[in-house]
Design an enzyme around this catalytic site. Structure first.
Site, PDB file in Angstrom:
ATOM      1  N   ARG A  83       0.824  -1.214   0.000  1.00 24.23           N
ATOM      2  CA  ARG A  83       0.000   0.000   0.000  1.00 24.23           C
ATOM      3  C   ARG A  83       0.856   1.261   0.000  1.00 24.23           C
ATOM      4  O   ARG A  83       0.689   2.130  -0.850  1.00 24.23           O
ATOM      5  CB  ARG A  83      -0.937   0.013   1.208  1.00 24.23           C
ATOM      6  N   ASP A 213      -2.088 -16.284  -2.722  1.00 21.45           N
ATOM      7  CA  ASP A 213      -2.441 -15.522  -3.931  1.00 21.45           C
ATOM      8  C   ASP A 213      -1.331 -14.718  -4.617  1.00 21.45           C
ATOM      9  O   ASP A 213      -0.893 -15.050  -5.720  1.00 21.45           O
ATOM     10  CB  ASP A 213      -3.651 -14.606  -3.655  1.00 21.45           C
ATOM     11  N   THR A 433       0.212  -5.665  -6.283  1.00 19.75           N
ATOM     12  CA  THR A 433      -1.008  -6.351  -5.847  1.00 19.75           C
ATOM     13  C   THR A 433      -1.982  -5.404  -5.140  1.00 19.75           C
ATOM     14  O   THR A 433      -3.039  -5.832  -4.702  1.00 19.75           O
ATOM     15  CB  THR A 433      -0.689  -7.609  -5.015  1.00 19.75           C
TER      16      THR A 433
END
Length: 451
Positions: A83, A213, A433
């Site tokens: 982030r 993932d 991501t």
């Protein structure tokens, strides 16, 4: 929608990590080690791409004046990386503004103590005050690092080295790659938990959803970001995908293709919302597969994406649940209320965007528009967007959180779905991501790798 989400955040929660739209206040959470403004950092590139110039300047001014790195809490290495570092790197590459580069590098340095382990596999939590590290208490009784977490640093850390000239960042992630390449893998699969002390797998749970993932995503994206020179990443990706196809891929009695979860050889016939990124990933990776497998992967990507759309279409709100099952005649639906929530997640629209770019089949824009309408109807509140507790109820029970990834990812991928292909061309950019675009390293100077 982005303007409304941003203005609501600015009005009620500016500088806090997230907006709580029902209570009209801000929330700091405990993942970011005392860092603030997660929504600001996560929104920078989206605001810039949407040409929301005034809002972008507000965000940039906050970073310049109020984004302080001298904090002393415990932070998630993974969340701060995807982030904050991702958001700052993208803001720098899109604008060339030095403040973003400097803050990204300084923050990267604060994460380095996480890697002080016998194997160099980082622990999940770094203490910004003491420089100590630890594993998450819930990860195998505090003994394990998580595949998706230590496997999703590669893209950002290579750019940190590129922008700082400091080789330490690249060395850390190259070491992770080496450990994963050399370790014995059950049936070619990568379990979700690894001991950062011994370097051994801690149990044999394999998932393309949460915990696994983005490790797979970062393999194919490392190959693409290297301008197709990182052969190791390419080989590891296609080998992992073949193992996933062999051991995890299923087709339900109703004809829906899904990727199950694997526990020591026994399958859980469920798919998480987080795993729905995989349609987009497989589409992205299809063109560099062996020639005889390219059409197969394109079809597989379309089928998985169709399954994820079904999880939305089979709910009353037309938004998808956190997890959905395939058993006893009920398919692509959550089976318990604890999995029926939708927290503004992006993975399904992310796959729509990649499939649209690859096929230009109008169905993906139609499906994307269904999501836009459902978000407006069920997730918009008077003071921002909120997740909902139950996608199977037409009376929304809001969870009072406007997640930072809603602005970073969900709205960005929807915007790109309805944009021309040269808006962040996939030839020139790779998304981390958290949907932060990073330039492909066109080392020969060709291509538009920069801003």
């Amino acid at each position: 929608m982005m303007q409304f989400a941003w203005q609501s955040y600015k009005r009620y929660a500016m500088g806090k990590n997230e907006l709580r739209p029902l209570t009209r206040d801000g929330y700091e959470g405990n993942m970011f080690g005392g860092l603030s403004g997660a929504t600001v950092i996560d929104s920078l590139d989206t605001l810039y791409l949407m040409e929301l110039k005034e809002e972008f300047q507000e965000a940039k001014a906050w970073v310049e004046e109020s984004f302080h790195l001298n904090v002393s809490g415990e932070a998630s290495l993974f969340e701060v990386n995807i982030r904050y570092i991702g958001g700052l790197l993208s803001a720098f590459y899109l604008t060339g503004e030095e403040v973003f580069r400097i803050k990204a590098i300084k923050l990267g340095e604060k994460l380095l103590p996480a890697f002080d382990t016998p194997t160099g596999i980082p622990k999940g939590v770094v203490n910004f005050k003491s420089g100590s590290n630890r594993s998450w208490g819930w990860a195998m009784a505090g003994s394990s690092s998580i595949l998706a977490e230590f496997g999703s640093l590669h893209l950002e850390f290579l750019h940190l080295t590129q922008l700082s000239g400091n080789q330490v960042f690249a060395e850390k992630v190259r070491n992770i790659r080496k450990v994963l390449r050399d370790i014995d893998k059950p049936f070619g699969l990568y379990p979700n938990f690894l001991s950062p002390v011994s370097g051994n797998w801690m149990q044999h749970h394999v998932s393309v959803g949460g915990l696994g993932d983005s490790f797979y995503e970062y393999l194919i994206k490392s190959w693409l970001m290297s301008a197709k020179t990182d052969m190791e990443a390419k080989d590891m990706y296609y080998e992992a995908l073949e193992a996933i196809e062999t051991h995890l891929l299923n087709v339900s009695p109703g004809g829906l293709t899904y990727i199950a979860e694997w526990r020591g050889g026994i399958l859980d016939h469920k798919m998480g919302h987080l795993a729905c990124f995989s349609g987009g990933m497989i589409a992205l990776g299809a063109e560099d597969a062996k020639e005889e497998k390219r059409a197969h992967y394109r079809e597989l990507a379309a089928q998985i994406t169709k399954t994820c759309h079904e999880s939305y279409a089979r709910s009353d709100t037309k938004l998808g649940p956190e997890a959905f099952w395939f058993n006893s005649g009920r398919e692509a639906v959550a089976t318990q209320t604890s999995e029926s929530y939708y927290i503004l997640r992006p993975e399904v629209v992310e796959s729509y965007m990649y499939l649209w770019r690859q096929t230009h089949d109008p169905i993906y824009r139609e499906w994307g528009w269904e999501v836009v309408m459902a978000l407006e109807k069920y997730c918009r509140t008077e003071a921002g967007f909120s997740g909902i507790q139950d996608v199977y109820s037409k009376v929304p029970d809001h969870d009072n959180k406007q997640q930072t990834f809603f602005l970073a990812e969900t709205l960005k991928y929807l915007y790109l779905l309805f944009s021309e292909d040269d808006m962040l061309s996939l030839e020139d950019w790779v998304f981390n991501t958290e949907a932060h675009p990073l330039p492909v390293s066109h080392s020969d100077g060709s291509g538009r790798g920069g801003a």
